[in-house]
Design a protein around this motif. Structure first.
Motif, PDB file in Angstrom:
ATOM      1  N   LYS A 158       0.846  -1.034   0.220  1.00 20.54           N
ATOM      2  CA  LYS A 158      -0.121   0.025   0.056  1.00 20.54           C
ATOM      3  C   LYS A 158       1.020   1.110  -0.081  1.00 20.54           C
ATOM      4  O   LYS A 158       1.969   0.968   0.698  1.00 20.54           O
ATOM      5  CB  LYS A 158      -0.991  -0.182   1.273  1.00 20.54           C
ATOM      6  CG  LYS A 158      -2.149  -1.005   1.354  1.00 20.54           C
ATOM      7  CD  LYS A 158      -3.210  -0.468   0.546  1.00 20.54           C
ATOM      8  CE  LYS A 158      -4.526  -1.230   0.506  1.00 20.54           C
ATOM      9  NZ  LYS A 158      -5.852  -0.498  -0.127  1.00 20.54           N
ATOM     10  N   GLY A 371      -2.468  -2.115   8.480  1.00 20.81           N
ATOM     11  CA  GLY A 371      -2.272  -1.240   9.800  1.00 20.81           C
ATOM     12  C   GLY A 371      -1.712  -1.984  10.969  1.00 20.81           C
ATOM     13  O   GLY A 371      -0.851  -1.561  11.906  1.00 20.81           O
ATOM     14  N   MET A 374       2.113  -2.218  10.088  1.00 25.14           N
ATOM     15  CA  MET A 374       2.663  -0.752   9.825  1.00 25.14           C
ATOM     16  C   MET A 374       2.488  -0.031  10.651  1.00 25.14           C
ATOM     17  O   MET A 374       3.318   1.041  11.076  1.00 25.14           O
ATOM     18  CB  MET A 374       2.147  -0.330   8.386  1.00 25.14           C
ATOM     19  CG  MET A 374       2.403  -1.112   7.428  1.00 25.14           C
ATOM     20  SD  MET A 374       4.353  -1.710   7.224  1.00 25.14           S
ATOM     21  CE  MET A 374       5.159  -0.421   6.343  1.00 25.14           C
ATOM     22  N   ALA A 375       1.346   0.073  11.623  1.00 25.80           N
ATOM     23  CA  ALA A 375       1.077   1.190  12.492  1.00 25.80           C
ATOM     24  C   ALA A 375       1.622   0.827  13.988  1.00 25.80           C
ATOM     25  O   ALA A 375       1.105   1.401  15.004  1.00 25.80           O
ATOM     26  CB  ALA A 375      -0.322   1.464  12.520  1.00 25.80           C
TER      27      ALA A 375
ATOM     28  N   GLY B  31      -5.504   5.297  -1.294  1.00 25.70           N
ATOM     29  CA  GLY B  31      -5.824   5.338   0.131  1.00 25.70           C
ATOM     30  C   GLY B  31      -5.225   4.376   0.771  1.00 25.70           C
ATOM     31  O   GLY B  31      -4.931   3.318   0.516  1.00 25.70           O
ATOM     32  N   THR B  32      -4.665   4.870   1.958  1.00 29.14           N
ATOM     33  CA  THR B  32      -4.159   3.893   2.871  1.00 29.14           C
ATOM     34  C   THR B  32      -4.604   4.405   4.512  1.00 29.14           C
ATOM     35  O   THR B  32      -5.034   5.527   4.599  1.00 29.14           O
ATOM     36  CB  THR B  32      -2.319   4.072   3.151  1.00 29.14           C
ATOM     37  OG1 THR B  32      -2.192   5.490   3.285  1.00 29.14           O
ATOM     38  CG2 THR B  32      -1.598   3.377   1.843  1.00 29.14           C
ATOM     39  N   PHE B  33      -4.861   3.283   5.356  1.00 26.87           N
ATOM     40  CA  PHE B  33      -5.533   3.476   6.439  1.00 26.87           C
ATOM     41  C   PHE B  33      -4.405   3.965   7.563  1.00 26.87           C
ATOM     42  O   PHE B  33      -4.543   4.852   8.466  1.00 26.87           O
ATOM     43  CB  PHE B  33      -6.016   2.261   7.123  1.00 26.87           C
ATOM     44  CG  PHE B  33      -7.137   1.729   6.485  1.00 26.87           C
ATOM     45  CD1 PHE B  33      -8.295   2.224   6.597  1.00 26.87           C
ATOM     46  CD2 PHE B  33      -7.008   1.101   5.196  1.00 26.87           C
ATOM     47  CE1 PHE B  33      -9.655   1.978   5.992  1.00 26.87           C
ATOM     48  CE2 PHE B  33      -8.320   0.611   4.767  1.00 26.87           C
ATOM     49  CZ  PHE B  33      -9.429   1.073   4.849  1.00 26.87           C
ATOM     50  N   VAL B  34      -3.086   3.755   7.435  1.00 25.85           N
ATOM     51  CA  VAL B  34      -2.080   4.369   8.208  1.00 25.85           C
ATOM     52  C   VAL B  34      -1.121   4.862   6.976  1.00 25.85           C
ATOM     53  O   VAL B  34      -0.759   4.335   5.883  1.00 25.85           O
ATOM     54  CB  VAL B  34      -1.504   3.380   9.073  1.00 25.85           C
ATOM     55  CG1 VAL B  34      -2.612   2.918  10.097  1.00 25.85           C
ATOM     56  CG2 VAL B  34      -0.737   2.142   8.147  1.00 25.85           C
ATOM     57  N   PRO B  35      -0.126   6.129   7.727  1.00 26.71           N
ATOM     58  CA  PRO B  35       0.935   6.486   6.708  1.00 26.71           C
ATOM     59  C   PRO B  35       1.875   5.235   6.428  1.00 26.71           C
ATOM     60  O   PRO B  35       2.205   4.517   7.366  1.00 26.71           O
ATOM     61  CB  PRO B  35       1.256   7.512   7.499  1.00 26.71           C
ATOM     62  CG  PRO B  35       0.478   7.794   8.452  1.00 26.71           C
ATOM     63  CD  PRO B  35      -0.164   6.542   8.982  1.00 26.71           C
ATOM     64  N   VAL B  36       2.434   5.162   5.249  1.00 30.59           N
ATOM     65  CA  VAL B  36       3.309   4.218   4.748  1.00 30.59           C
ATOM     66  C   VAL B  36       4.562   4.558   4.449  1.00 30.59           C
ATOM     67  O   VAL B  36       4.610   5.712   3.767  1.00 30.59           O
ATOM     68  CB  VAL B  36       2.553   3.419   3.551  1.00 30.59           C
ATOM     69  CG1 VAL B  36       3.476   2.391   3.124  1.00 30.59           C
ATOM     70  CG2 VAL B  36       1.395   2.596   4.050  1.00 30.59           C
ATOM     71  N   PRO B  37       5.643   3.986   4.848  1.00 31.14           N
ATOM     72  CA  PRO B  37       6.838   4.559   4.645  1.00 31.14           C
ATOM     73  C   PRO B  37       7.122   4.878   2.846  1.00 31.14           C
ATOM     74  O   PRO B  37       6.717   3.817   2.216  1.00 31.14           O
ATOM     75  CB  PRO B  37       7.848   3.519   4.977  1.00 31.14           C
ATOM     76  CG  PRO B  37       7.199   2.906   5.807  1.00 31.14           C
ATOM     77  CD  PRO B  37       5.737   2.936   5.629  1.00 31.14           C
TER      78      PRO B  37
END
Lengths: 419, 419
Positions: A158, A371, A374-375, B31-37
């Protein structure tokens, strides 16, 4: 095993349910509205679909779907029933495309029904002889992923679109180093001009092969090869040549003939994505149950089948998710089980692990989180560790809270993720 | 023509409709639910789907589909809106399978919606360049069927299963002699062991070729070749070799990759059957509108598209049938219209002819009847004559009752068929 093709339906009708079921059986076999020259009772009998069983389930005061007949003023009751129809396999032969036209053809539109949903199908052994089923399944996937006794921990690339090959490879490197077993392309990314399949596969496999050389672990990457037939063939061959271990296809995009072809030529496990499943299933009195639907694709060769996840971000309730996943692990034929590995995903984190294991009773699954990895406040490696720890706890029947006492990644995950 | 891919949806949501639409756009693009590197605003912006327009249509006091979020006690209102989303074509390239995953993928399952239906799609010209569309369409079909200025009058082989090749050929002989232009296999009959495709095709084409030699009229027979890819290829080649002029495929059985392949290799018009359409469409706030759905298949190569018929035996209302048929005749691209011939069927007789012509405003259609021909009191030839007469009347704007005064077959049909 049945010697006839059998299909179970949930029906709703303002008519006598047995009469309505017979109408469906007629429509889907040798019924004619008017006598036709040349037809004989013997000839019709040979091919007729039969109502095998019919069980009344209850009533509804209003029709679930529009367009049905039989309503007779406001006091009409609509009866619901579970009905099993059967067909001689000789009507169509062991052909999946023609099976679909028979068990899931025109009958959804019949005026006799204010609701009709295909719940399950059972097929004669002739289908097991005609189709290969999953070539890798659980054992083959475990062998290629190098994961023996626990679920395969996975994630997804993502953003699904926006990343080019370089960004995808950089993220893959990070995910390999975080300890993942499995990574998949998003279903929206196959061969977009901004992220061509070939460039992406080469860049990603360079990272995966480097990581494998350094660590001995080859992470399984499901490359989304969804496309036309020749494209899928070329993409498959490229992944194989690069040392990749998995390909992915969107079932509703590819369709049955495409999937049968892919199943025949593939030398890699097929990660089957069900996007679009909502339009087939979300109306409770219409469409397909996953129990019926997944059998078609397993027989065609799907090694991994998406089943959503517990407490997911979509509209599906947990009991439906559990029924889907269990079904993927239930043999279809005695001599050809066609077992696929269920893929749990959508809003998953360490928190859902104990319930998932309790519901499934098996560790033969892919557990994918976005998430949930990654979160994690301590980074993706801690995210992966938290899932591994949660599964260790579940598999040894230790409550998560207890296990978290001396497992920091899990402890932090339980604080972070509200489900 | 749009430079982006556009899709119109009917949505229903307990949330702010604009927010819900943005959630769908995010889910189906970057879209991503959390910020991704690695993600950047530029990178996300490049690929993001956009909400182009949103029009509130009204409210509902209860959700159309289960599983939606946002309800807040019994006074929740669910707003309905028509929303247009758009995507850069660069996200996927001009690929029909990947288009389907993009415009009709996971979004139907989003908790944001208690209803979501795909109403229409508009595609950039790149799709017109990538796909051939119908190879025959109206002109090619008329040429092969030898019918210039009026609808093609058709019927179906019934019983659909039960007949072997000999019985099918005998019925075909009767139907040829009755004056039909077009005959089709039923969707349930492709290559069953009791009626193998090859034997059926040879027996039927012997009759059709004999009839053509005697009369100069070669009746178009749509042979149902639905099956796996190699089977479809072999069956197509056989029909071509025998002098046949049409093949038929069930779209939901074959799927998109199968249909694209068939569209590429076919040298005959493709009669596209939509059986299973009910499960895609019958729930009003879910699934596909035919307006959107038929574009996919026309681009893939469907020459004839089933649209049901007025006063049909199924659940679909007439206005939906008319909208479907009109759409098949509406060009998709300025430089590649991809027009398909709509096929009217299901409970059709002379009675529906004037309304059908008034609604469609065109004679470019296949008008198929079963009982409307076979149950005519004076026999099938009179049944065909009654349809020809009804169309003569409609095309010259003469009321049926007037025209029937000196057309006996039509007069008898009007007495016989209650619609």
């Amino acid at each position: 095993m049945p010697t006839r093709i059998e299909a179970d339906y949930l029906i709703e009708t303002a008519y006598d349910p047995r009469w309505a079921a017979e109408a469906a059986a007629g429509e889907q076999s040798s019924g004619t509205f008017v006598p036709v020259p040349g037809e004989t009772p013997e000839l019709k009998q040979r091919s007729a679909a039969r109502t095998e069983t019919l069980e009344i389930l209850g009533t509804s005061s209003s029709p679930s779907l529009p367009g049905a007949g039989g309503a007779n003023g406001s006091d009409t009751t609509f009866q619901r029933a579970k009905v099993t129809l059967s067909w001689p396999v000789e009507n169509i032969g062991p052909s999946l495309p023609n099976l679909v036209a028979t068990v899931a053809g025109n009958l959804f539109e019949l005026k006799q029904f204010s609701g009709l949903r295909l719940l399950d199908i059972r097929l004669p052994d002739a289908f097991a002889d005609a189709y290969a089923g999953p070539k890798f399944g659980i054992d083959g996937t475990r062998r290629l992923a190098g994961v023996a006794d626990r679920p395969i921990i996975g994630t997804i690339v993502k953003p699904s679109v926006g990343f080019g090959p370089k960004e995808t490879a950089a993220l893959t490197k990070l995910l390999c180093e975080a300890g993942l077993d499995f990574i998949k392309d998003d279903e929206l990314q196959s061969d977009g001009p901004a992220c061509p399949f070939e460039d992406r596969a080469r860049a990603v496999m360079r990272v995966i092969n480097d990581h494998a050389e350094r660590t001995g672990k080859k992470v399984m990457f499901a490359f989304n090869l969804t496309g036309e037939l020749d494209q899928m063939r070329r993409r498959h061959d490229l992944v194989l040549e690069l040392g990749g271990t998995c390909v992915m296809a969107s079932l509703n995009s590819v369709g049955l003939v495409g999937m049968i072809e892919l199943g025949r030529f593939t030398e890699l496990p097929i990660h089957a994505h069900r996007n679009g499943w909502g339009y087939l299933s979300r109306s409770p009195m219409l469409g397909w149950s996953y129990v019926a639907w997944q059998k078609i694709w397993r027989l065609a060769g799907a090694d991994h089948m998406h089943v959503n996840g517990l407490s997911n971000k979509f509209a599906e309730p947990d009991d439906s998710v559990v029924a889907s996943a269990r079904e993927c692990l239930t043999p279809m034929f005695a001599r050809k089980p066609c077992v696929s590995m269920p893929v749990f995903s959508s809003g998953q984190s360490a928190k859902q692990v104990p319930d998932t294991y309790a519901a499934l009773g098996s560790a033969d699954l892919i557990f994918a989180a976005g998430g949930g990895i990654m979160a994690h406040p301590d980074g993706p490696a801690a995210g992966v560790a938290s899932l591994r720890e949660a599964w260790d706890a579940a598999l040894t029947r230790v409550p998560l809270a207890d296990y978290a006492k001396d497992h920091a990644a899990l402890a932090k995950a339980l604080e972070t993720y509200a489900t």
